[in-house]
Design an enzyme around this catalytic site. Structure first.
Site, short mmCIF file in Angstrom:
data_model
loop_
_atom_site.label_atom_id
_atom_site.label_comp_id
_atom_site.label_asym_id
_atom_site.label_seq_id
_atom_site.Cartn_x
_atom_site.Cartn_y
_atom_site.Cartn_z
CG HIS A 77 5.10 4.64 -5.12
ND1 HIS A 77 5.64 4.06 -6.11
CD2 HIS A 77 5.46 4.09 -3.84
CE1 HIS A 77 6.45 2.99 -5.68
NE2 HIS A 77 6.34 3.12 -4.20
CD GLN B 264 7.33 -7.63 3.76
OE1 GLN B 264 6.61 -8.28 3.02
NE2 GLN B 264 8.06 -6.74 2.99
CG MET C 25 8.56 7.09 -7.71
SD MET C 25 7.10 7.43 -8.27
CE MET C 25 7.34 8.79 -9.35
N GLY D 7 0.72 -1.22 0.05
CA GLY D 7 0.04 0.02 0.05
C GLY D 7 0.92 1.24 -0.09
N GLY E 107 5.35 4.33 -9.00
CA GLY E 107 5.85 2.56 -9.25
C GLY E 107 4.95 1.48 -9.18
CG HIS E 108 2.89 0.37 -5.61
ND1 HIS E 108 3.12 1.80 -4.58
CD2 HIS E 108 3.49 -0.41 -4.91
CE1 HIS E 108 3.91 1.24 -3.70
NE2 HIS E 108 3.85 -0.16 -3.54
O1 PAF Z 1 7.57 -5.33 -1.96
C1 PAF Z 1 6.66 -5.29 -1.06
O2 PAF Z 1 5.81 -4.18 -1.00
C2 PAF Z 1 6.44 -6.38 -0.38
O3 PAF Z 1 7.83 -7.03 0.14
C3 PAF Z 1 5.61 -7.63 -0.57
C4 PAF Z 1 6.07 -8.11 -2.02
C5 PAF Z 1 4.45 -6.76 -1.05
C6 PAF Z 1 5.31 -8.74 0.15
O4 PAF Z 1 4.98 -7.95 1.40
#
Ligand code: PAF
Length: 285
Positions: free
Chosen positions: A34, A61, A184, A31, A36-37
């Site tokens: 930006h 993570q 980004m 979430g 990039g996503h």
């Molecule tokens: O790159 C990310 O935003 C995260 O590491 C991912 C791949 C969504 C896993 O939580």
């Protein structure tokens, strides 16, 4: 966009898409979206019929003392961006939905994960691979798209897909940059104005190495030293976590750039950790 919060409903929605003969393109995210996503969404949309996106700040993570509690969130803005990109399915589970009490099975990789970010963020890639494996099981995408910005993550996911026989094709999209070159990242939101201006030094260091390489310097130690020198100039200071030239396949350090090589760096700028990378010798890769 259909917003789904439970694993069961997401699984059913994806199964219905597949039954209707539609291929699913999937982009997992944390979430605070930006450009990039959005470039990953567009890539997935081109490669498939249905675009599924997940937004989940994955607690496992993040290490102790990392930014899990303060990771930026703006659910309403993210939802608007997903609408704008015509996302079909937006999976937004809670941590409790993803990790039932007593969750104890993880995906661990024992080779590619040991260096670069893995050496500085113990357990990080175990968390990433575990959540990506879980999301792949729920969505069962035909194609999943990740950004080159997180190069080590990309290599690890490709390895997991290969070693554990996931039936998904992984596509990698180029890093999207701000006009001054800064990659980004949702974490750029942490930077103060003065840090934001200084943050361009990562990209500048990579560009310097690329120029030196193009000019005939193929000695990895020289490139790394020149990048470190560049990072050491200017203020506020950056604390270098690593600057490395590694083989793209093995992620092990190289001495000479003779094959596809990943030039990767991580620095701390104030309280913010920033990463970036570039590929060298790509044509021979
Ligand atoms: O790159 C990310 O935003 C995260 O590491 C991912 C791949 C969504 C896993 O939580």
């Amino acid at each position: 966009v259909r917003i789904v919060e439970s694993v069961g409903e997401m699984r059913a929605a994806c199964a219905a898409e597949r039954r209707a003969g539609r291929r699913i393109g999937f982009v997992p995210t944390m979430g605070y979206l930006h450009e990039g996503h959005l470039s990953l969404f567009r890539r997935a949309r081109e490669a498939a019929d249905t675009l599924a996106v997940s937004i989940f700040v994955n607690p496992i993570q993040f290490g102790p003392g990392e930014d899990y509690e303060r990771y930026p969130v703006d659910a309403a803005r993210d939802e608007g961006l997903c609408r704008g990109e015509k996302v079909d399915l937006l999976f937004r589970p809670s941590a409790r939905e993803m990790y039932a009490a007593g969750h104890s099975v993880y995906v661990d990789e024992g080779d590619l994960a040991s260096g670069l970010c893995g050496a500085h963020r113990p357990g990080h890639f175990r968390g990433v691979l575990t959540v990506v494996a879980k999301l792949f099981h729920v969505v069962e995408p035909d194609v999943a798209v990740f950004g080159q910005k997180d190069a080590q993550q990309v290599r690890l996911i490709e390895k997991m897909v290969r070693d554990l026989d996931f039936a998904v094709r992984i596509e990698v999209a180029p890093t999207v940059r701000e006009p001054d070159g800064l990659a980004m990242s949702s974490r750029n939101a942490y930077l103060s104005d003065v840090e934001r201006r200084r943050a361009v030094c990562l990209w500048q260091a990579l560009e310097l190495a690329k120029r030196l390489y193009a000019g005939g310097t193929h000695d990895a130690a020289v490139l790394v030293a020149r990048m470190r020198e560049h990072l050491a100039q200017g203020s506020p200071p950056v604390r270098v976590e690593y600057v490395e030239a590694v083989d793209w396949e093995t992620l092990k350090p190289v001495t000479r750039i003779e094959r596809k090589t990943l030039l990767a760096l991580a620095v701390r700028l104030g309280a913010t950790r920033l990463i970036d990378n570039a590929l060298l010798c790509v044509a021979d890769g």
